[in-house]
Design an enzyme around this catalytic site. Structure first.
Site, PDB file in Angstrom:
ATOM      1  CG  ASN A  83      -2.332   0.619   0.597  1.00 42.04           C
ATOM      2  OD1 ASN A  83      -2.145   2.345   0.076  1.00 42.04           O
ATOM      3  ND2 ASN A  83      -2.969  -0.122   1.075  1.00 42.04           N
ATOM      4  CG  HIS A 113      23.292   2.231  10.118  1.00 45.46           C
ATOM      5  ND1 HIS A 113      24.459   2.084   9.322  1.00 45.46           N
ATOM      6  CD2 HIS A 113      22.426   2.326  10.411  1.00 45.46           C
ATOM      7  CE1 HIS A 113      23.010   2.786   8.072  1.00 45.46           C
ATOM      8  NE2 HIS A 113      22.358   2.650   8.904  1.00 45.46           N
ATOM      9  N   GLY A 140      -0.908  -0.681   8.537  1.00 42.46           N
ATOM     10  CA  GLY A 140      -0.467   0.287   8.573  1.00 42.46           C
ATOM     11  C   GLY A 140       0.591   1.127   9.326  1.00 42.46           C
ATOM     12  CB  THR A 163      12.318  -6.353  17.853  1.00 45.91           C
ATOM     13  OG1 THR A 163      11.711  -7.348  18.890  1.00 45.91           O
ATOM     14  CG2 THR A 163      12.027  -5.464  17.649  1.00 45.91           C
ATOM     15  CE  LYS A 164      12.874 -10.890  21.096  1.00 49.68           C
ATOM     16  NZ  LYS A 164      12.581 -11.282  22.816  1.00 49.68           N
ATOM     17  CE  LYS A 181      -6.862 -13.253  17.843  1.00 51.22           C
ATOM     18  NZ  LYS A 181      -8.707 -12.956  18.266  1.00 51.22           N
TER      19      LYS A 181
END
Length: 189
Positions: A83, A113, A140, A163-164, A181
């Site tokens: 999108n 970085h 979004g 992040t995982k 869930k």
């Protein structure tokens, strides 16, 4: 090793290296071309996406304004939708499966970085691939960080920062994203 060879080997590399800059500038040029094509001209937009990406399935839509770092490191399956205002920082490979919808203002990044000032002053980056499975809906304003794998039949709630790794058949949400869930997979693969 050249800086490009370091990048490809998954080692720290200088992102201001002329060879790496050349790749990014070419990607930016192709993004400009894609973003300038009328949204209703599906044939031209599809051709521009195929020129920009490494591989493309059938029925692919990328809405303006889209930006990426390489383009050729992006591989998308069938029925893919990116999108508005999507960003894929594909310094490393980004593999996206079939039937994937990505909401507006979402960023997928493969580059990170150093935490040290000297490393940042030296313009170092390190890239890790991102993999997204089949039947994934990414809401979004989501951010997906380097090295993450998202399984099949996953919903990433709007605003999440992933992040995982996310296993198959889950809804994740939050900053950082957490498993909320399990969800049913009602299609045959």
């Amino acid at each position: 090793m050249t800086e490009l060879e370091k990048l490809e080997a998954g080692l720290p590399y200088c992102f201001t290296d002329p060879d790496i800059e050349k790749i990014k500038k070419e990607a930016l040029r192709k993004c400009q071309v894609l973003n300038a094509i009328d949204i209703l001209d599906v044939e031209k937009r599809t051709a521009a996406i195929k020129d920009l990406f490494g591989s493309v399935g059938e029925d692919v839509s990328v809405f303006p304004n889209f930006n990426c770092d390489n383009g050729k490191n992006i591989h998308v399956g069938e029925q893919f939708l990116m999108n508005y205002n999507g960003i894929i920082l594909d310094v490393a490979e980004v593999r996206i499966g079939h039937h994937v919808m990505i909401g507006p203002n979402t960023m997928i990044t493969t580059v990170n970085h150093p935490l040290t000032p000297q490393g940042r002053r030296d313009n170092l980056g390190i890239a890790k691939p991102v993999i997204i499975g089949n039947d994934v809906w990414i809401g979004g304003n989501v951010t997906i960080l380097p090295g993450v794998t998202i399984g099949n039949n996953v919903v990433v709630a709007a605003g999440a920062v992933v992040t995982k790794n996310v296993p198959d058949n889950y809804v994740v949400a939050g900053v950082p994203a957490k498993l909320l869930k399990t969800i049913e997979n009602d299609v045959e693969n």
